[in-house]
Design a protein around this motif. Sequence first.
Motif, PDB file in Angstrom:
ATOM      1  N   ALA A 152       0.821  -1.212   0.000  1.00 31.88           N
ATOM      2  CA  ALA A 152       0.000   0.000   0.000  1.00 31.88           C
ATOM      3  C   ALA A 152       0.854   1.261   0.000  1.00 31.88           C
ATOM      4  CB  ALA A 152      -0.935  -0.011   1.210  1.00 31.88           C
ATOM      5  N   THR A 153       1.939   1.244   0.749  1.00 34.17           N
ATOM      6  CA  THR A 153       2.815   2.416   0.811  1.00 34.17           C
ATOM      7  C   THR A 153       3.515   2.640  -0.526  1.00 34.17           C
ATOM      8  OG1 THR A 153       3.173   1.995   3.169  1.00 34.17           O
ATOM      9  CG2 THR A 153       4.687   3.517   2.084  1.00 34.17           C
ATOM     10  N   LEU A 154       3.944   1.574  -1.166  1.00 34.48           N
ATOM     11  CA  LEU A 154       4.542   1.702  -2.488  1.00 34.48           C
ATOM     12  C   LEU A 154       3.536   2.246  -3.493  1.00 34.48           C
ATOM     13  CD1 LEU A 154       6.670  -1.567  -2.711  1.00 34.48           C
ATOM     14  CD2 LEU A 154       7.531   0.776  -2.630  1.00 34.48           C
ATOM     15  N   ASP A 155       2.289   1.801  -3.402  1.00 30.09           N
ATOM     16  CA  ASP A 155       1.256   2.281  -4.310  1.00 30.09           C
ATOM     17  C   ASP A 155       1.048   3.781  -4.148  1.00 30.09           C
ATOM     18  OD1 ASP A 155      -0.951   1.686  -6.237  1.00 30.09           O
ATOM     19  OD2 ASP A 155      -2.166   2.507  -4.614  1.00 30.09           O
ATOM     20  N   ARG A 156       1.205   4.277  -2.947  1.00 31.49           N
ATOM     21  CA  ARG A 156       1.019   5.711  -2.725  1.00 31.49           C
ATOM     22  C   ARG A 156       2.197   6.536  -3.208  1.00 31.49           C
ATOM     23  NH1 ARG A 156      -0.291   9.248   2.788  1.00 31.49           N
ATOM     24  NH2 ARG A 156      -0.047  11.249   1.739  1.00 31.49           N
ATOM     25  N   TYR A 157       3.434   6.084  -2.926  1.00 34.36           N
ATOM     26  CA  TYR A 157       4.592   6.941  -3.159  1.00 34.36           C
ATOM     27  C   TYR A 157       5.296   6.719  -4.496  1.00 34.36           C
ATOM     28  CZ  TYR A 157       4.161   8.596   1.586  1.00 34.36           C
ATOM     29  OH  TYR A 157       3.680   9.179   2.733  1.00 34.36           O
ATOM     30  N   THR A 158       5.116   5.571  -5.120  1.00 34.93           N
ATOM     31  CA  THR A 158       5.765   5.340  -6.403  1.00 34.93           C
ATOM     32  C   THR A 158       5.352   6.344  -7.479  1.00 34.93           C
ATOM     33  OG1 THR A 158       6.059   2.975  -5.925  1.00 34.93           O
ATOM     34  CG2 THR A 158       6.191   3.634  -8.223  1.00 34.93           C
ATOM     35  N   PRO A 159       4.074   6.774  -7.544  1.00 32.05           N
ATOM     36  CA  PRO A 159       3.715   7.761  -8.581  1.00 32.05           C
ATOM     37  C   PRO A 159       4.555   9.030  -8.548  1.00 32.05           C
ATOM     38  CG  PRO A 159       1.727   6.786  -7.702  1.00 32.05           C
ATOM     39  CD  PRO A 159       2.860   6.280  -6.843  1.00 32.05           C
ATOM     40  N   LEU A 160       5.064   9.411  -7.384  1.00 32.86           N
ATOM     41  CA  LEU A 160       5.924  10.595  -7.313  1.00 32.86           C
ATOM     42  C   LEU A 160       7.196  10.420  -8.139  1.00 32.86           C
ATOM     43  CD1 LEU A 160       5.895  11.926  -3.639  1.00 32.86           C
ATOM     44  CD2 LEU A 160       5.541  13.264  -5.720  1.00 32.86           C
ATOM     45  N   LEU A 161       7.587   9.164  -8.365  1.00 32.97           N
ATOM     46  CA  LEU A 161       8.817   8.884  -9.101  1.00 32.97           C
ATOM     47  C   LEU A 161       8.566   8.560 -10.568  1.00 32.97           C
ATOM     48  CD1 LEU A 161      10.460   6.588  -6.397  1.00 32.97           C
ATOM     49  CD2 LEU A 161      10.733   9.053  -6.675  1.00 32.97           C
ATOM     50  N   ARG A 162       7.292   8.484 -10.963  1.00 34.41           N
ATOM     51  CA  ARG A 162       6.970   8.073 -12.319  1.00 34.41           C
ATOM     52  C   ARG A 162       7.550   9.017 -13.366  1.00 34.41           C
ATOM     53  NH1 ARG A 162       6.152   2.966 -11.805  1.00 34.41           N
ATOM     54  NH2 ARG A 162       4.075   2.311 -11.199  1.00 34.41           N
ATOM     55  N   ARG A 163       7.541  10.316 -13.075  1.00 38.59           N
ATOM     56  CA  ARG A 163       8.053  11.255 -14.071  1.00 38.59           C
ATOM     57  C   ARG A 163       9.553  11.051 -14.286  1.00 38.59           C
ATOM     58  NH1 ARG A 163       5.570  16.801 -11.868  1.00 38.59           N
ATOM     59  NH2 ARG A 163       6.055  15.793  -9.886  1.00 38.59           N
ATOM     60  N   LEU A 164      10.264  10.678 -13.230  1.00 35.02           N
ATOM     61  CA  LEU A 164      11.681  10.361 -13.374  1.00 35.02           C
ATOM     62  C   LEU A 164      11.867   9.085 -14.194  1.00 35.02           C
ATOM     63  CD1 LEU A 164      12.922  11.064  -9.733  1.00 35.02           C
ATOM     64  CD2 LEU A 164      13.190  12.526 -11.739  1.00 35.02           C
ATOM     65  N   GLU A 165      10.974   8.116 -13.980  1.00 33.10           N
ATOM     66  CA  GLU A 165      11.053   6.870 -14.749  1.00 33.10           C
ATOM     67  C   GLU A 165      10.808   7.138 -16.227  1.00 33.10           C
ATOM     68  OE1 GLU A 165       9.955   3.192 -11.895  1.00 33.10           O
ATOM     69  OE2 GLU A 165       8.247   4.394 -12.532  1.00 33.10           O
ATOM     70  N   HIS A 166       9.832   7.984 -16.527  1.00 28.14           N
ATOM     71  CA  HIS A 166       9.561   8.315 -17.930  1.00 28.14           C
ATOM     72  C   HIS A 166      10.798   8.918 -18.578  1.00 28.14           C
ATOM     73  CE1 HIS A 166       5.188   7.861 -19.001  1.00 28.14           C
ATOM     74  NE2 HIS A 166       5.186   7.495 -17.740  1.00 28.14           N
ATOM     75  N   ALA A 167      11.482   9.830 -17.858  1.00 29.21           N
ATOM     76  CA  ALA A 167      12.689  10.451 -18.413  1.00 29.21           C
ATOM     77  C   ALA A 167      13.788   9.412 -18.613  1.00 29.21           C
ATOM     78  CB  ALA A 167      13.165  11.564 -17.492  1.00 29.21           C
ATOM     79  N   ARG A 168      13.950   8.530 -17.640  1.00 22.17           N
ATOM     80  CA  ARG A 168      14.998   7.509 -17.735  1.00 22.17           C
ATOM     81  C   ARG A 168      14.702   6.517 -18.854  1.00 22.17           C
ATOM     82  NH1 ARG A 168      18.931   5.224 -14.517  1.00 22.17           N
ATOM     83  NH2 ARG A 168      19.334   3.032 -14.915  1.00 22.17           N
ATOM     84  N   PHE A 169      13.456   6.044 -18.925  1.00 22.01           N
ATOM     85  CA  PHE A 169      13.113   5.008 -19.895  1.00 22.01           C
ATOM     86  C   PHE A 169      13.108   5.523 -21.332  1.00 22.01           C
ATOM     87  CE2 PHE A 169      10.491   2.599 -16.448  1.00 22.01           C
ATOM     88  CZ  PHE A 169      11.668   2.266 -15.801  1.00 22.01           C
ATOM     89  N   SER A 170      13.098   6.838 -21.503  1.00 22.64           N
ATOM     90  CA  SER A 170      13.139   7.400 -22.850  1.00 22.64           C
ATOM     91  C   SER A 170      14.572   7.738 -23.279  1.00 22.64           C
ATOM     92  CB  SER A 170      12.275   8.664 -22.927  1.00 22.64           C
ATOM     93  OG  SER A 170      12.773   9.664 -22.053  1.00 22.64           O
ATOM     94  N   SER A 171      15.559   7.379 -22.453  1.00 19.68           N
ATOM     95  CA  SER A 171      16.957   7.666 -22.761  1.00 19.68           C
ATOM     96  C   SER A 171      17.754   6.364 -22.853  1.00 19.68           C
ATOM     97  CB  SER A 171      17.563   8.559 -21.675  1.00 19.68           C
ATOM     98  OG  SER A 171      17.789   7.812 -20.488  1.00 19.68           O
ATOM     99  N   ALA A 172      19.028   6.516 -23.211  1.00 16.09           N
ATOM    100  CA  ALA A 172      19.904   5.339 -23.302  1.00 16.09           C
ATOM    101  C   ALA A 172      20.091   4.662 -21.954  1.00 16.09           C
ATOM    102  CB  ALA A 172      21.259   5.753 -23.872  1.00 16.09           C
ATOM    103  N   LEU A 173      19.822   5.401 -20.868  1.00 13.98           N
ATOM    104  CA  LEU A 173      19.964   4.823 -19.535  1.00 13.98           C
ATOM    105  C   LEU A 173      18.985   3.673 -19.303  1.00 13.98           C
ATOM    106  CD1 LEU A 173      20.353   8.113 -17.457  1.00 13.98           C
ATOM    107  CD2 LEU A 173      22.136   6.439 -17.980  1.00 13.98           C
ATOM    108  N   ALA A 174      17.946   3.594 -20.119  1.00 11.94           N
ATOM    109  CA  ALA A 174      16.969   2.514 -19.950  1.00 11.94           C
ATOM    110  C   ALA A 174      17.627   1.141 -20.068  1.00 11.94           C
ATOM    111  CB  ALA A 174      15.857   2.646 -20.988  1.00 11.94           C
ATOM    112  N   TRP A 175      18.668   1.041 -20.898  1.00 14.26           N
ATOM    113  CA  TRP A 175      19.323  -0.256 -21.072  1.00 14.26           C
ATOM    114  C   TRP A 175      20.086  -0.662 -19.827  1.00 14.26           C
ATOM    115  CZ3 TRP A 175      17.230  -2.977 -24.607  1.00 14.26           C
ATOM    116  CH2 TRP A 175      16.641  -2.338 -25.701  1.00 14.26           C
ATOM    117  N   ASN A 176      20.509   0.336 -19.011  1.00 14.16           N
ATOM    118  CA  ASN A 176      21.090  -0.005 -17.706  1.00 14.16           C
ATOM    119  C   ASN A 176      20.058  -0.697 -16.829  1.00 14.16           C
ATOM    120  OD1 ASN A 176      23.455   1.246 -18.482  1.00 14.16           O
ATOM    121  ND2 ASN A 176      23.062   3.132 -17.351  1.00 14.16           N
ATOM    122  N   SER A 177      18.801  -0.249 -16.951  1.00 16.02           N
ATOM    123  CA  SER A 177      17.725  -0.861 -16.167  1.00 16.02           C
ATOM    124  C   SER A 177      17.500  -2.314 -16.578  1.00 16.02           C
ATOM    125  CB  SER A 177      16.427  -0.062 -16.331  1.00 16.02           C
ATOM    126  OG  SER A 177      16.549   1.238 -15.791  1.00 16.02           O
TER     127      SER A 177
END
Length: 211
Positions: A152-177
């Motif tokens: 439940a706590t992850l469900d609440r706080y993960t959306p705050l990081l989604r915009r960072l994930e979008h930026a990361r996943f749209s770059s070459a850094l996504a392959w590090n993931s």
Amino acid sequence: MSLSKVTRPLLRDEAYDRIRRAIVDGTLPPGAPLRDRELAEQLGLSKAPVREALRRLTDDGLVDQKPQSYTRVSDVMSPDVLDAREIVRLLHEFAVRQAAQKCRPADIAAMRAANDRFAKAIEAGDLEAAVRADDELHDVPVRLAGNAAVAATLDRYTPLLRRLEHARFSSALAWNSVERHTMLIDALEKRDAATAVEVISTIWTDLLEEQ
């Protein structure tokens, strides 16, 4: 900026979900003004559920409000984001530590399949599919940990990081993931809790440091 109308009477929850999704995917960018009348018209709702949704999003850290002054989308990098990253990181560390002794072959296979979907989505430039696959991968150890409060706590706080994930996943850094996902899965398959915790910690720490 345009949001589709709500087609069923879920009111506050639906307004919250729609506005939150628009903030996370960038439809409503950082700093964008949020006017309850305009949002209500776009969603096909009255202003009351929209106002309640904005209050919830303020509590979540995705919206900044100053009474009689402004209501706007919060900055991507803010103290709330830093706090959320720490909470999310610690809870994922807890989850993989618990999951390391519980992973079955089917769980490992599910994570590998999710990572394959993640890699294909990255290659195709499909950020929404990449986020879904990333969620599916990380949801496996969270589920295995069997702690409802963690989920439940992850469900609440993960959306705050989604915009960072979008930026990361749209770059070459996504392959590090992709590579780190593989390292995490390998560690869990070997029931190597220490390595799994180290890898998951790096995943969430680097989400900010590599921006």
